[in-house]
Design a protein around this motif. Sequence first.
Motif, PDB file in Angstrom:
ATOM      1  N   LEU A   1     -25.768  -7.190  50.437  1.00 42.62           N
ATOM      2  CA  LEU A   1     -25.393  -7.359  49.029  1.00 42.62           C
ATOM      3  C   LEU A   1     -24.393  -6.296  48.613  1.00 42.62           C
ATOM      4  CD1 LEU A   1     -28.785  -8.127  47.278  1.00 42.62           C
ATOM      5  CD2 LEU A   1     -26.759  -9.595  47.402  1.00 42.62           C
TER       6      LEU A   1
ATOM      7  N   HIS B   1     -22.904 -13.722  47.778  1.00 44.58           N
ATOM      8  CA  HIS B   1     -23.547 -12.613  47.083  1.00 44.58           C
ATOM      9  C   HIS B   1     -24.635 -13.125  46.148  1.00 44.58           C
ATOM     10  CE1 HIS B   1     -24.019  -9.660  43.779  1.00 44.58           C
ATOM     11  NE2 HIS B   1     -23.917  -8.750  44.780  1.00 44.58           N
TER      12      HIS B   1
ATOM     13  N   TRP C   1     -28.461 -12.409  46.622  1.00 50.28           N
ATOM     14  CA  TRP C   1     -29.074 -11.576  45.576  1.00 50.28           C
ATOM     15  C   TRP C   1     -30.454 -12.117  45.219  1.00 50.28           C
ATOM     16  CZ3 TRP C   1     -31.028 -11.281  40.645  1.00 50.28           C
ATOM     17  CH2 TRP C   1     -31.006 -10.016  40.029  1.00 50.28           C
TER      18      TRP C   1
ATOM     19  N   HIS D   1     -32.829 -11.795  48.268  1.00 44.66           N
ATOM     20  CA  HIS D   1     -33.305 -10.419  48.421  1.00 44.66           C
ATOM     21  C   HIS D   1     -34.429 -10.124  47.401  1.00 44.66           C
ATOM     22  CE1 HIS D   1     -33.050  -6.116  49.226  1.00 44.66           C
ATOM     23  NE2 HIS D   1     -32.997  -5.891  47.920  1.00 44.66           N
TER      24      HIS D   1
END
Lengths: 335, 674
Positions: free
Chosen positions: B179, B219, B223, B226
């Motif tokens: 990230l 991303h 994101w 994660h």
Amino acid sequence: MTMHRDVWVLLEAEDKKIKSSSVALIDEGRRLAVQLGGGLTAVFLGQTVEGMDHLVGTHGASNLYFIHDETLHQYAPELYERLLTQLLLGKKPYLVMAAATSLGSDLMPRVAAKLKAPLVSNCVEIRVGEDMKFIKPVQNGRLHATVVCKAPGTKMATVDPDVLTIAKEENQPKIAEVTEMRPDTEGDRLSIRVTGFLKADHRTIDISEAEIIVAIGRGVGSEENFKIIQEFADRIGAAIGGTRPAVDAGILPFERQIGQTGKAVSPKLIIMCGISGAMEFTKGIENARTKVAINMDRQSRVFKSVDLGIVDDLNRVIPQIIEHIDAMADEEKGQ
Amino acid sequence: MEHMWTREIFWNVGADKKIVVYCLAVIALGFFSYGIYRRYFLWRKVSRNKGRISFDALGKRVRSLIIDGLFQRRLLREYYPGLMHAFILWGFFVLFLGTLTIALQEDITSPLMGVSFLKGYFYLLYKLTLNIAGLLAMAGILMALVRRYIIRPDRLSRSAEQGVILIWILIILVTGFMLEGLRIYSLKNSWEVWSIGGWIVSEILSRLNAQDFSVLYLHKVLWWAHLIISFGFLAYIPFSRLIHLVTSPANIFINAPTSQAVLSPIVNFDASGSFGVSTVKDFTPRQIFDFDACTQCGRCQDNCPAYISEKPLSPKKVIEELKARWLETGELMKEGNGVEGKRGGENDGLLDEDVIWSCTLCMACAESCPVYISSFEKIMELRRSLVLMKSTFFPEIATFFRDVETFGDTFGRGRAFREDWAIGIDVKKISDGNQADILYWVGCQGTFHDRNNLIAGTLAQLFKAAGADFGILGKEEYCCGDPMRRIGNEYLFQKTAQRNIELLGRLNFNKIVTYCPHCFNTLKNEYPQFGAHFDVIHYTEFLRDLIRAGNLKITKNMEKRVAYHDPCYLARANDIYNVPREILKSIPGMRLVEPERAKRKTFCCGAGGGHMWMREIPGKKMNEVRVKEIMNGQPEIITTSCPYCLIMFEDGVKSLGLEGIKCLDVCEIIRDAL
Ligand SMILES: Cc1cc2nc3c(=O)[nH]c(=O)nc-3n(C[C@H](O)[C@H](O)[C@H](O)COP(=O)(O)OP(=O)(O)OC[C@H]3O[C@@H](n4cnc5c(N)ncnc54)[C@H](O)[C@@H]3O)c2cc1C
Ligand code: SF4
Ligand code: SF4
């Protein structure tokens, strides 16, 4: 109040003979009867024994109660208990004794419970005084306790057969007056019956119960030498035990280890072969009677507390002893 | 320029998503709390005993938490696994603090005070720190994977769960770096080189010439991924072995003041109906908590002399098995089912008897456990139940109990022989009317064993030579009670202890000096449980003082290689290991060789915990294992300061057929050097 101070002894037979411990018990009974100023009576349950009246009389008992029946040929706990209790209830003797054999040790507590009489087991000495005093070992024989019986009525005792010896003095041949009794045993339902006997095998008997032990140590060295030891033990009917190193070496199983971390033994005779007599080992033979050691090392600690010490190589001594035993056996056969 | 060094927290995702993040956080915390609550039931309710967490000795608890929890002292005694674990722990700890810092800014200081502090130099430092932490944690995880799947040490139990956990953590770390890398790649700020990990990823991306659009898209996806994986991890903690994140530090806190040298007394023999532990329900909540704190690291097993000697005991398995019994019983209780677990029943025995009797109470397991679990404490409870409730023990132990009960000594000899060792030495006797400065407590071994009584005599002669005012109890001395207690006969122990305390309390002396470390530990540390506080020192301390004061003068040279073996109850239990070394080193010419396991890490001689009177349990002989280890240093003399150890080594030296190796007590060496 005058009291009968009669002494009674219980007899046992083996191989159609009165056991020597029983004969010795009559002697002991006579000694006590004299001191007590009473008569001596013997009682026997079982099968007719040749010359019983003569034997019992000669050793000093004036009366013999002989209870016999088919069912009594072997020890039947409940039946023996009932018959002896009945007899004693009627006669009320002052003291009843039996040898602390397996029969005596089983029967006397049963009878004592029925009679509600005090019983002191496994006595090594009995003293007559104002009160009867019974001396017996406690704590595995390390201490002796004196038990005083103050209760009125019949007192009972079993006596360690090992302390009973037949009196040496010549006895006048005498015949005891025999009262034969044939009990009615029809109605007895016996929950315990003896079906037979197995003779103890010295090879398999638990060493803590063996009477003769050959004990081996690191000095035996090898499995090979062990064979000679086994032969020797077989000749004298000994069980084999040993030290921890003998067990560690795999020559003996753990059940045969003697000592602090093994078993405590109490044989009449122990022959120690190749053992140095370490404390951890001797802890296990404190109660052995006669101790013999065979060790090459004259300085060995094992010799400190033995009755007979042989300083030599066991591989030389033992074959010679075996030879000797065999020669004796041959001689006996020859005769 | 400086103010530029910061970042937008919800960059590319949109600050409006914050609410979603917090919802997810609440869900994760909900799972976490529920899991802990479920566990709480099992911790508290399975035990029939009431336990209460005490907060006395708070300083000690906090200190232990910092030293062994945060700084991982015990774990770091082994480099590879120690660093491995420390990297992961420290890494995550810092990352966690980092996340908290963000939350602090975003939810408190920024909205309430309009203060954002994550910028400028502080931001750069923050980034650098977090990146290093992440990289360390990653290194730790890789080390763990290598250890678990390539090195495969014997002590690790293999289960899929552990692999899953490691991979899970790895994914969190990798996605985190990715990230950051994606963001740096898009924003192209050169100062972001401080975020080392993220920078590396962005460099890779530029080599690959990644498209801006796909980078932004990736991303966004990553994101959320994660975030979900991280929250999932949080929720998973109480349902897996990760629970040790909670239980291990808690356990350090709970157990920190407990001394391993002292066994807990059974209070009131008249009232309680059951002694020791025969079902898991008999354990206290504290003991049960131990089961859950165990991380199965296996350090205890690696240090257990019984395990190393191939006896049927592993302290790690003891905890594992008891834990399984506890969970089983707990689950059944939860279902409202009265039935107890497979082996949880009253008469089943929680562990095999051979396991219970193999332990020598050497305390090595507790000493090595990073989270303060004592395996032998549990074994002791089971022994107590065997001895006091079921009368199940080896027949040789029955003889032993009878000896002590009747004669007051472990040899079954009796008071009449108590003074025999002192014949020809002329030692004063302390009695009601006769006092002395020092009470020399000889102990049963020194009194009766035909090797150790020579040492007891040597000690008395040294005391005399130094002009000490000392006396013995003679016929009045009794066994201190240690072996009975550690075999499980707490009743006999307490009876003996009370008798001794009563006698000692009546007499006049200032200090007690003991020969045997077992007497020493019992008199010094265990008698206070019964209200008796005597000043007790070991003879090595006393001799050291006499030598220091010049009352004993070493005059001879001794050109010898000497190995000193630390007795467990001196070194591990009482931290006395420098004293005997100091004494030995005061002899000129002496070369002291250290066994591999020494001082607090020493290895049991094999006689502790009642094994002096017990059969050899199948396996190797512990004394031989130890003698071999000591012989690696090629000493000519093996020396120690404990009668038990000495006999065991003499036995071991003999059975291993080692020629010319002498076993001596430290005081005999001193005597020879005067
Ligand atoms: C905790 C502990 C517990 C122990 N528990 C026990 C226990 O329960 N029981 C036990 O026995 N030991 C026990 N031991 C061991 C004990 O201390 C001794 O080491 C052991 O008893 C010695 O055994 P041994 O006499 O067979 O061997 P050794 O001491 O080696 O003695 C062998 C002897 O054989 C003699 N010898 C050698 N060759 C010959 C030959 N050809 N002919 C004649 N003699 C020969 C030697 O002179 C020597 O005296 C224990 C030890 C410890 C440390
Ligand atoms: S006390 Fe010693 S022998 Fe017992 S389990 Fe712990 S390490 Fe093993
Ligand atoms: S008891 Fe302690 S040392 Fe043993 S495995 Fe569990 S955490 Fe590790």
